[in-house]
Enzyme design. Structure first.
Site, PDB file in Angstrom:
ATOM      1  N   GLU A  59       0.807  -1.221   0.000  1.00  0.00           N
ATOM      2  CA  GLU A  59       0.000   0.000   0.000  1.00  0.00           C
ATOM      3  C   GLU A  59       0.834   1.261   0.000  1.00  0.00           C
ATOM      4  O   GLU A  59       0.482   2.245  -0.642  1.00  0.00           O
ATOM      5  CB  GLU A  59      -0.968  -0.001   1.187  1.00  0.00           C
ATOM      6  CG  GLU A  59      -2.148  -0.960   1.021  1.00  0.00           C
ATOM      7  CD  GLU A  59      -1.818  -2.418   1.274  1.00  0.00           C
ATOM      8  OE1 GLU A  59      -0.693  -2.709   1.718  1.00  0.00           O
ATOM      9  OE2 GLU A  59      -2.696  -3.276   1.049  1.00  0.00           O
ATOM     10  N   HIS A  85     -10.764  -4.975   9.887  1.00  0.00           N
ATOM     11  CA  HIS A  85     -11.385  -4.683   8.584  1.00  0.00           C
ATOM     12  C   HIS A  85     -12.615  -3.793   8.726  1.00  0.00           C
ATOM     13  O   HIS A  85     -13.536  -3.895   7.925  1.00  0.00           O
ATOM     14  CB  HIS A  85     -11.841  -5.984   7.904  1.00  0.00           C
ATOM     15  CG  HIS A  85     -10.768  -6.742   7.200  1.00  0.00           C
ATOM     16  ND1 HIS A  85      -9.857  -7.514   7.850  1.00  0.00           N
ATOM     17  CD2 HIS A  85     -10.466  -6.858   5.875  1.00  0.00           C
ATOM     18  CE1 HIS A  85      -9.047  -8.091   6.956  1.00  0.00           C
ATOM     19  NE2 HIS A  85      -9.393  -7.710   5.758  1.00  0.00           N
TER      20      HIS A  85
HETATM   21  C1  LIG Z   1      -2.076  -4.874   4.125  1.00  0.00           C
HETATM   22  C2  LIG Z   1      -3.189  -5.593   3.458  1.00  0.00           C
HETATM   23  N1  LIG Z   1      -3.453  -5.333   2.166  1.00  0.00           N
HETATM   24  C3  LIG Z   1      -4.444  -5.981   1.536  1.00  0.00           C
HETATM   25  C4  LIG Z   1      -5.197  -6.904   2.198  1.00  0.00           C
HETATM   26  C5  LIG Z   1      -6.325  -7.639   1.470  1.00  0.00           C
HETATM   27  N2  LIG Z   1      -5.948  -9.015   1.271  1.00  0.00           N
HETATM   28  C6  LIG Z   1      -6.296  -9.974   2.151  1.00  0.00           C
HETATM   29  S1  LIG Z   1      -5.638 -11.420   1.794  1.00  0.00           S
HETATM   30  C7  LIG Z   1      -4.894 -10.846   0.409  1.00  0.00           C
HETATM   31  C8  LIG Z   1      -4.095 -11.761  -0.430  1.00  0.00           C
HETATM   32  C9  LIG Z   1      -2.959 -12.368   0.300  1.00  0.00           C
HETATM   33  O1  LIG Z   1      -2.361 -13.366  -0.457  1.00  0.00           O
HETATM   34  P1  LIG Z   1      -1.218 -14.270   0.138  1.00  0.00           P
HETATM   35  O2  LIG Z   1      -0.335 -13.466   1.031  1.00  0.00           O
HETATM   36  O3  LIG Z   1      -0.563 -14.959  -0.987  1.00  0.00           O
HETATM   37  O4  LIG Z   1      -1.952 -15.294   1.075  1.00  0.00           O
HETATM   38  P2  LIG Z   1      -3.058 -16.366   0.749  1.00  0.00           P
HETATM   39  O5  LIG Z   1      -4.377 -15.679   0.970  1.00  0.00           O
HETATM   40  O6  LIG Z   1      -2.861 -16.822  -0.638  1.00  0.00           O
HETATM   41  O7  LIG Z   1      -2.891 -17.448   1.756  1.00  0.00           O
HETATM   42  C10 LIG Z   1      -5.159  -9.489   0.258  1.00  0.00           C
HETATM   43  C11 LIG Z   1      -4.697  -8.665  -0.860  1.00  0.00           C
HETATM   44  C12 LIG Z   1      -4.911  -7.120   3.567  1.00  0.00           C
HETATM   45  N3  LIG Z   1      -5.629  -7.973   4.310  1.00  0.00           N
HETATM   46  N4  LIG Z   1      -3.891  -6.469   4.158  1.00  0.00           N
END
Ligand SMILES: Cc1ncc(C[n+]2csc(CCOP(=O)(O)OP(=O)(O)O)c2C)c(N)n1
Lengths: 325, 321
Positions: free
Chosen positions: A57, A126
């Site tokens: 971000e 959230h």
């Molecule tokens: C700082 C932040 N930015 C965006 C999000 C929204 N978000 C939640 S999970 C996610 C994807 C994360 O992917 P990954 O780290 O590969 O984990 P996975 O869900 O695949 O286990 C996003 C963009 C968040 N929770 N926190």
């Protein structure tokens, strides 16, 4: 048209009239945005203008600042306001200050789209509102889209204007229906009088406007008075003229907001009323805000932590009776 | 690995999957709300990593039900948390994304991507300072390796030689974005190479995960500093219940499912350890019973009382003041 479609249309139209407009953020391109706001745009404008970013971000906003310095008009999407905290350095130290510090030599025509608020059972990380922080920073225009038509006009304005704008959306509004009149020339800095009345001015913004409107018939019935309801729309700058005119008429102000009460944005509105409108007031102002607790997951607790049509009615009626309204 | 352990890992994987299938069902029925991130397909990693890192502190993300249970948390209390009940591990205040249990050295359940990584660095510092050598394991997705805090943590952990195991559970996607679209390579361990020892493991192979985590834990316990382990996995479901996962082809998913960690473990149990199908069926039945009991418990539990809204914001009656 749905609120998210109105936002989509605003971005689409801004992109079609000005090729310097680019969109960046997590999942905004191929995926179409997690709230489907940018759906379909990548097919139209390509991946060079809809940039899927990593989960970073600070860089999303920081890159947008750089793009804007260099003559683009970036629209950065932050998936949920809580994640924008990681970008607050860029928002506050960079986006808000470069113009001033450079004596106007740097102009930042950029928008940060900012979905926030208590959605449904998403728990404390959230569910927050940050207008109080944003409005405490000189140099940012802060718009709050609680209405579909306003969302369309204000976002289009924000994208094509030369100032840095934080554009707040509420996560529960994306599927709200409304009419959009593209031919209208709407001033995004003007507050919207949602309902006229003569005895009490109820000020609100974003989703709480709908909750207030739901509460009003009951309040009017119980108090035997009429309420004027104002959607602030622009939180910084504030349309004090509309507020002043309303207060001169009603003599009583209530502010309803979803954020925690301590240090809230509404405190600022009430302090303005006390400072500037003291002799027009017939009653002490009333603030209805969320409890000072992190937002819980459990639905009953979640609803108990924020104002609802029920509690808005209760509090205003009690206050009205106490103040002899 | 001895038979008992293999059997235990298998049981926990089955339990994890059945638990999540039940959670999915109850989400659709409206008993569970908010964001629900299923771990289906990734149980091989989740269970084996918890079993291997038996002692030591664990930090993880919102996709953590299976890890929490494998860590020893009561499935009843976990399910009750998903239902938002007073008997839940976070008394209904945290929900699916926020399961914590310091008595099992399990610190969430953090929903800010990458947010738990610096916290784990601090914990590893504290453990070193306290003279404890179990070490700390921090688990995050591939999507979390692009944020600033991740790189800051690699740097700090390596310069301070902290007993910290970074584990990237790489399922190839961050919501709908394929990792190779936002990072220049598929394997994220590359990012850690200048800082520390890196390892890779097939996250669909529970036994391999177990061994890799054991080995990595021994390394960090030996005082030589942090280690980075990458486990390649697949999630079968969407990112959360609200994601239809249209960005992924049927073929891609089929390749994933062909590597199913549970089926793989079944084969090992039957061929290497001579277990019969009746024994496997009995384990499955026991797991299903545990899940049914958890659901019944969650369903019958009371909602939190309204006064709980104001509890646990500050420490009342804690020590030293
Ligand atoms: C700082 C932040 N930015 C965006 C999000 C929204 N978000 C939640 S999970 C996610 C994807 C994360 O992917 P990954 O780290 O590969 O984990 P996975 O869900 O695949 O286990 C996003 C963009 C968040 N929770 N926190």
């Amino acid at each position: 048209m749905l609120y998210r479609e109105a936002l989509n249309r605003a971005i689409d139209e801004a992109m079609s009239v000005d090729e310097t407009v680019v969109v960046l953020g997590e999942d905004v391109g191929l995926y179409g945005g997690s709230y489907r706001v940018t759906e379909g745009l990548v097919a139209k404008y390509g991946e060079e203008r809809l940039i899927d970013t990593p989960i970073a971000e600070l860089s999303i906003v920081g890159n947008a600042v750089g793009m804007a310095m260099a003559g683009l008009r970036p629209v950065a999407e932050i998936m949920t306001a809580n994640f924008a905290l990681l970008a607050f350095d860029q928002i506050i130290n960079h986006m808000a200050k470069y113009r001033y510090m450079s004596a106007g030599k740097i102009t930042l025509p950029m928008v940060v789209r900012f979905p926030q608020g208590v959605s449904r059972q998403l728990a404390a990380q959230h569910s927050e509102s940050y207008e109080q922080m944003l409005c405490a920073v000189p140099g940012l225009i802060v718009l709050a889209a609680g209405d579909v038509n306003y969302a369309y006009h204000a976002l289009k304005y924000a994208i094509l204007s030369d100032d840095p704008v934080v554009f707040i959306e509420h996560e529960l509004l994306y599927n709200k229906k409304g009419e959009v009149d593209p031919s209208e020339s709407l001033d995004p800095f003007k507050a919207r009088v949602v309902k006229e009345g003569k005895d009490v001015t109820i000020v609100s913004y974003l989703k709480m406007v709908d909750d207030v409107m739901e509460a009003v018939p009951e309040i009017e019935k119980k108090l035997g008075k009429s309420c004027e309801v104002i959607d602030l729309c622009s939180l910084n700058p504030v349309d004090f003229r509309t507020l002043e005119a309303s207060l001169k008429k009603t003599g009583a102000i209530v502010i309803v907001e979803e954020d925690h009460k301590t240090g809230s944005y509404g405190a600022q509105i009430v302090s303005w009323a006390a400072e500037e409108m003291f002799y027009s007031l017939d009653a002490a102002p009333l603030r209805i805000a969320a409890e000072d607790v992190p937002v819980p997951y459990n639905r009953t607790l979640e609803l108990a932590s924020i104002p609802t049509p029920g509690t808005i009615t209760e509090r205003i009626v009690e206050w009205g009776e106490k103040n002899g309204l | 690995m001895n038979k008992l352990l293999a059997e235990e890992i298998y049981y926990e994987m089955v339990l994890g999957r059945l638990f999540e299938l039940a959670a999915k069902e109850h989400y659709m029925a409206g008993d569970i709300a908010g964001f629900l991130h299923l771990d289906i397909g990734q149980e091989g990693f989740s269970v084996a990593a918890m079993k291997a890192f038996e002692k030591g502190d664990v930090f993880t993300t919102y996709r953590e039900h299976v890890m929490a249970i494998a860590r020893g948390m009561d499935p009843k209390a976990v399910m009750a948390e998903l239902f938002g009940k007073a008997t839940g591990v976070s008394r209904g205040r945290g929900g699916s994304m926020h399961l914590f249990d310091p008595s099992h050295f399990f610190y969430g359940g953090d929903a800010i991507v990458g947010g738990q990584i610096p916290n784990a660095v601090g914990c590893a510092y504290a453990r070193k300072y306290q003279g404890r050598d179990d070490g700390v394991m921090v688990i995050f997705g591939d999507g979390a390796t692009n944020g600033g805090a991740f790189f800051e943590s690699l740097n700090i952990a390596s310069t301070q030689k902290l007993p910290l195991l970074f584990v990237c559970e790489n399922n190839g996607y961050a919501i709908g974005t394929k990792i190779t679209r936002v990072a220049p390579f598929e394997k994220q361990a590359k990012k850690a190479e200048p800082y520390m020892v890196t390892m890779e493991v097939d996250g669909m192979d529970a036994i391999a995960v177990y061994e890799a985590v054991r080995e990595a834990q021994h390394l960090i316990q030996s005082g030589h500093g942090p280690v980075f382990l990458e486990a390649m996995t697949c999630r079968y479901e969407g990112h959360s219940m609200s994601d239809p996962a249209t960005y992924r082809s049927k073929e891609e998913l089929a390749i994933c499912k062909a590597k199913d960690p549970i089926e793989r473990m079944e084969k090992v149990l039957t061929t290497t350890y001579g277990m019969g199908t009746e024994q496997l069926e009995a384990l499955k039945a026991r797991a299903q019973q545990t899940v049914d009991d958890a659901v019944a418990f969650a369903d019958a539990s009371a909602e939190p009382e309204l006064k709980e809204l104001f509890e646990d914001i500050f420490c009342k009656g804690c020590a030293n003041v």
